[in-house]
Design a protein around this motif. Sequence first.
Motif: not given
Length: 496
Positions: A58-61, A205-208, A219-220
């Motif tokens: 959902t929100a990357g690392p 990093s939001g992982g794109d 996402p967050f």
Amino acid sequence: MPENTTTAPPGLPAAETGTTAGEELKQQYTLRSAFALAFSDVSPIVGLYGVFALGVVTAGPAFWWAFPVVLVGQLLVSGVFGELVSRWPLQGSVYQWARHLIGPRYGWFTNWAYMWGLTLALSALSYAASGFLIEAIGLTGVSGTTQALIALGVLLFGSAANMIGGRVLKVLLYCSLAAELVATLGIGIVLLFVHREHAFSTLLSGGDTAHGAQWLFGPFLGAVAMAGWSFVGFESAGSIAEEVKESRRVLPKAMPLALAAVGLLVMFASLGILLAMPDIATVLSGKDADPVSTTLQTRLGSSTGKALLIALVVGFTASLMAVQAAVSRSIWAGARDRVIPGSRLLGTLSGPERVPRNAIALTVVVAGSLLFISTSKIYALLLSFANAGFYLSYALPVLGAVYVRLRGTWEPGEVSMGRWGTPVTFAAGAWVVFESVNIAWPRALNGVWYLDWGLLIMTGVLGVIGVLVSRWAFRPGREAPAAPALRSVALDEGGA
């Protein structure tokens, strides 16, 4: 006054508890065992494994930061609950607190949400434990009916421990606590200090998944909603309040301590897993649906896979037992107050340790029946209310505490936050409203519109049913039940 008895606080009528001679609750829990119950209910293994993969996708690392956000918010709630349980140390936790703060109907709806949320969680926990157990023992080609039967077996095992009573339950919870503590600490230490693959900057990093404000408010927020599931259940210690020695002083410590311990363990272990993941891109693409298992097997060897599965069975089963202990006491408390159907049957205590076996049996019937529709979308729709049930039942007593403080009529119990009480209560109120809305917000995660809207749909359906049942409970001409007095006969025989 005899040891281990309590008296009504100022302004509370000295009404009877509704139990008859020989049905008094046995005080057999202390700070240590109440902590173990709350710890097992929240469960670091369940909290970590239940949301990790979804959070990364959902929100990357950077989803990791959702954990401290939710933990701080829930610690505020636990502070309010600590004051409430010190004032009203009664069976049923959130039900009794809401009832005494605002009134019987307000408390009734709090209990309605709580009972359904926990019973649905009971079904989900037993089903998840069965899946891990099947993998651990190497079964293949298991049908949906077979898994449902195995899940029912897990549910019956936990129920047997609850029906036998505190001594057996406490031993199992202590064993689970030790296993989860070793597992989560061990995972964090080994992965973080021996097998770390990525720099700490990876956590930014939001992982794109998105960038800037779009990531923060998209996402967050989704990750914060998911992490909300990781830190619920600490109030379970309050649900057994009349079974805890010196509950006014013990429970305000047990709840936040258990929550803080689980929160720190989840954050530490998840940090180790994130920074040791062999291929973050594979997780983000959805090709690796189980990054926890993949990371452990890659870094620690294939033999750790079975150890992880065993740890997951232990964690989910222990959480199941703690959840059932809490919900059965809430059902029993409602039955004692004669505000739920079948009160005469559900309000009895039995066995040498005076436990609500009929209430426990009811949870088995409901949660166990749901297991046999576990492959249908109806089951997924029902489970969508599990997390909402927790937060709704948290929000109602917290907002009740806000209301009482605004009116200036709050009278603290033996344990109080003093001058911090008002700002912490207001902050907790803002948090539970925010997180409840955040969790309920429809998100396109399931690919089926009614599942994305499932939480709101189920809240509406159960709300309508609740209105109908409450009209029966509070029908005209029926005498309103008196609030239970804060008394409990000392029947303890020592022990932890």
